[in-house]
Design a protein around this motif. Sequence first.
Motif, PDB file in Angstrom:
ATOM      1  N   SER A 163       0.827  -1.207   0.000  1.00  0.00           N
ATOM      2  CA  SER A 163       0.000   0.000   0.000  1.00  0.00           C
ATOM      3  C   SER A 163       0.866   1.264   0.000  1.00  0.00           C
ATOM      4  O   SER A 163       0.496   2.273  -0.613  1.00  0.00           O
ATOM      5  N   LEU A 164       2.011   1.229   0.661  1.00  0.00           N
ATOM      6  CA  LEU A 164       2.924   2.376   0.597  1.00  0.00           C
ATOM      7  C   LEU A 164       3.453   2.569  -0.817  1.00  0.00           C
ATOM      8  O   LEU A 164       3.598   3.708  -1.286  1.00  0.00           O
ATOM      9  N   CYS A 165       3.741   1.486  -1.504  1.00  0.00           N
ATOM     10  CA  CYS A 165       4.187   1.583  -2.899  1.00  0.00           C
ATOM     11  C   CYS A 165       3.063   2.108  -3.788  1.00  0.00           C
ATOM     12  O   CYS A 165       3.322   2.857  -4.736  1.00  0.00           O
ATOM     13  N   LEU A 166       1.816   1.753  -3.477  1.00  0.00           N
ATOM     14  CA  LEU A 166       0.689   2.285  -4.236  1.00  0.00           C
ATOM     15  C   LEU A 166       0.554   3.786  -4.028  1.00  0.00           C
ATOM     16  O   LEU A 166       0.262   4.528  -4.965  1.00  0.00           O
ATOM     17  N   VAL A 167       0.797   4.244  -2.808  1.00  0.00           N
ATOM     18  CA  VAL A 167       0.798   5.686  -2.546  1.00  0.00           C
ATOM     19  C   VAL A 167       1.899   6.360  -3.369  1.00  0.00           C
ATOM     20  O   VAL A 167       1.689   7.415  -3.972  1.00  0.00           O
ATOM     21  N   GLY A 168       3.073   5.745  -3.417  1.00  0.00           N
ATOM     22  CA  GLY A 168       4.158   6.297  -4.239  1.00  0.00           C
ATOM     23  C   GLY A 168       3.807   6.332  -5.712  1.00  0.00           C
ATOM     24  O   GLY A 168       4.132   7.302  -6.414  1.00  0.00           O
ATOM     25  N   THR A 169       3.129   5.292  -6.185  1.00  0.00           N
ATOM     26  CA  THR A 169       2.703   5.259  -7.586  1.00  0.00           C
ATOM     27  C   THR A 169       1.732   6.390  -7.883  1.00  0.00           C
ATOM     28  O   THR A 169       1.868   7.094  -8.892  1.00  0.00           O
ATOM     29  N   LEU A 170       0.765   6.574  -6.999  1.00  0.00           N
ATOM     30  CA  LEU A 170      -0.223   7.621  -7.231  1.00  0.00           C
ATOM     31  C   LEU A 170       0.384   9.011  -7.095  1.00  0.00           C
ATOM     32  O   LEU A 170      -0.047   9.949  -7.775  1.00  0.00           O
ATOM     33  N   VAL A 227      -6.538  18.034 -11.704  1.00  0.00           N
ATOM     34  CA  VAL A 227      -6.521  16.572 -11.712  1.00  0.00           C
ATOM     35  C   VAL A 227      -5.446  16.053 -10.764  1.00  0.00           C
ATOM     36  O   VAL A 227      -5.653  15.071 -10.052  1.00  0.00           O
ATOM     37  N   GLY A 228      -4.304  16.720 -10.719  1.00  0.00           N
ATOM     38  CA  GLY A 228      -3.234  16.308  -9.808  1.00  0.00           C
ATOM     39  C   GLY A 228      -3.632  16.459  -8.355  1.00  0.00           C
ATOM     40  O   GLY A 228      -3.389  15.567  -7.533  1.00  0.00           O
ATOM     41  N   ILE A 229      -4.271  17.582  -8.022  1.00  0.00           N
ATOM     42  CA  ILE A 229      -4.707  17.782  -6.640  1.00  0.00           C
ATOM     43  C   ILE A 229      -5.817  16.797  -6.293  1.00  0.00           C
ATOM     44  O   ILE A 229      -5.849  16.259  -5.184  1.00  0.00           O
ATOM     45  N   SER A 230      -6.715  16.545  -7.227  1.00  0.00           N
ATOM     46  CA  SER A 230      -7.770  15.551  -6.988  1.00  0.00           C
ATOM     47  C   SER A 230      -7.167  14.173  -6.758  1.00  0.00           C
ATOM     48  O   SER A 230      -7.637  13.416  -5.898  1.00  0.00           O
ATOM     49  N   GLN A 231      -6.144  13.838  -7.513  1.00  0.00           N
ATOM     50  CA  GLN A 231      -5.451  12.559  -7.350  1.00  0.00           C
ATOM     51  C   GLN A 231      -4.898  12.438  -5.941  1.00  0.00           C
ATOM     52  O   GLN A 231      -5.050  11.413  -5.293  1.00  0.00           O
ATOM     53  N   VAL A 232      -4.260  13.486  -5.470  1.00  0.00           N
ATOM     54  CA  VAL A 232      -3.652  13.458  -4.139  1.00  0.00           C
ATOM     55  C   VAL A 232      -4.731  13.388  -3.065  1.00  0.00           C
ATOM     56  O   VAL A 232      -4.655  12.561  -2.151  1.00  0.00           O
ATOM     57  N   LEU A 233      -5.730  14.233  -3.169  1.00  0.00           N
ATOM     58  CA  LEU A 233      -6.735  14.294  -2.111  1.00  0.00           C
ATOM     59  C   LEU A 233      -7.609  13.054  -2.048  1.00  0.00           C
ATOM     60  O   LEU A 233      -7.863  12.526  -0.961  1.00  0.00           O
ATOM     61  N   VAL A 234      -8.078  12.585  -3.172  1.00  0.00           N
ATOM     62  CA  VAL A 234      -9.027  11.475  -3.176  1.00  0.00           C
ATOM     63  C   VAL A 234      -8.325  10.134  -3.021  1.00  0.00           C
ATOM     64  O   VAL A 234      -8.561   9.399  -2.053  1.00  0.00           O
ATOM     65  N   TYR A 235      -7.464   9.790  -3.950  1.00  0.00           N
ATOM     66  CA  TYR A 235      -6.892   8.448  -3.950  1.00  0.00           C
ATOM     67  C   TYR A 235      -5.845   8.261  -2.851  1.00  0.00           C
ATOM     68  O   TYR A 235      -5.886   7.287  -2.103  1.00  0.00           O
ATOM     69  N   ILE A 236      -4.902   9.180  -2.779  1.00  0.00           N
ATOM     70  CA  ILE A 236      -3.845   9.018  -1.783  1.00  0.00           C
ATOM     71  C   ILE A 236      -4.416   9.211  -0.386  1.00  0.00           C
ATOM     72  O   ILE A 236      -4.032   8.515   0.556  1.00  0.00           O
ATOM     73  N   GLY A 237      -5.379  10.110  -0.243  1.00  0.00           N
ATOM     74  CA  GLY A 237      -6.033  10.280   1.051  1.00  0.00           C
ATOM     75  C   GLY A 237      -6.777   9.035   1.488  1.00  0.00           C
ATOM     76  O   GLY A 237      -6.733   8.651   2.671  1.00  0.00           O
ATOM     77  N   ALA A 238      -7.443   8.383   0.567  1.00  0.00           N
ATOM     78  CA  ALA A 238      -8.178   7.164   0.908  1.00  0.00           C
ATOM     79  C   ALA A 238      -7.231   6.032   1.302  1.00  0.00           C
ATOM     80  O   ALA A 238      -7.474   5.321   2.279  1.00  0.00           O
ATOM     81  N   ILE A 239      -6.151   5.869   0.570  1.00  0.00           N
ATOM     82  CA  ILE A 239      -5.204   4.798   0.893  1.00  0.00           C
ATOM     83  C   ILE A 239      -4.497   5.097   2.206  1.00  0.00           C
ATOM     84  O   ILE A 239      -4.276   4.196   3.032  1.00  0.00           O
ATOM     85  N   SER A 240      -4.151   6.358   2.429  1.00  0.00           N
ATOM     86  CA  SER A 240      -3.511   6.716   3.694  1.00  0.00           C
ATOM     87  C   SER A 240      -4.449   6.484   4.870  1.00  0.00           C
ATOM     88  O   SER A 240      -3.996   6.090   5.951  1.00  0.00           O
ATOM     89  N   THR A 241      -5.719   6.719   4.697  1.00  0.00           N
ATOM     90  CA  THR A 241      -6.697   6.446   5.748  1.00  0.00           C
ATOM     91  C   THR A 241      -6.780   4.941   6.027  1.00  0.00           C
ATOM     92  O   THR A 241      -6.883   4.521   7.184  1.00  0.00           O
ATOM     93  N   LEU A 242      -6.717   4.133   4.991  1.00  0.00           N
ATOM     94  CA  LEU A 242      -6.788   2.681   5.173  1.00  0.00           C
ATOM     95  C   LEU A 242      -5.542   2.135   5.855  1.00  0.00           C
ATOM     96  O   LEU A 242      -5.616   1.118   6.553  1.00  0.00           O
ATOM     97  N   ILE A 243      -4.396   2.780   5.647  1.00  0.00           N
ATOM     98  CA  ILE A 243      -3.167   2.308   6.271  1.00  0.00           C
ATOM     99  C   ILE A 243      -3.275   2.538   7.756  1.00  0.00           C
ATOM    100  O   ILE A 243      -3.014   1.741   8.579  1.00  0.00           O
TER     101      ILE A 243
END
Length: 90
Positions: A52-59, A74-90
């Motif tokens: 999951s950390l590698c997925l955060v790095g990919t995103l 789109v870049g800010i949306s990528q960071v806020l939505v996807y990386i925020g969701a994965i970071s919350t799951l970690i």
Amino acid sequence: MYETLRALVNDLVSQTAPTQPSIMQAIFMAVAVFTAVMALMVGITRNLFHSSLCLVGTLFGVAGIYFMLEAEFVGISQVLVYIGAISTLI
């Protein structure tokens, strides 16, 4: 005949000679390689936390490419939505 062919080849080589990459091209290549390595590590890593950390790095790499393409929203949306969701799951 041989000299004419040699002159044509030399002309072609001089026209298509590689040039030094610009700073933006070098940064893009670095971000692209980072993103590709992180994406590869997502599939290779056996530990779920590391994956999951590698997925955060990919995103983050994908968001960096969006920023370089001047698609800041789109870049800010990528960071806020996807990386925020994965970071919350970690």
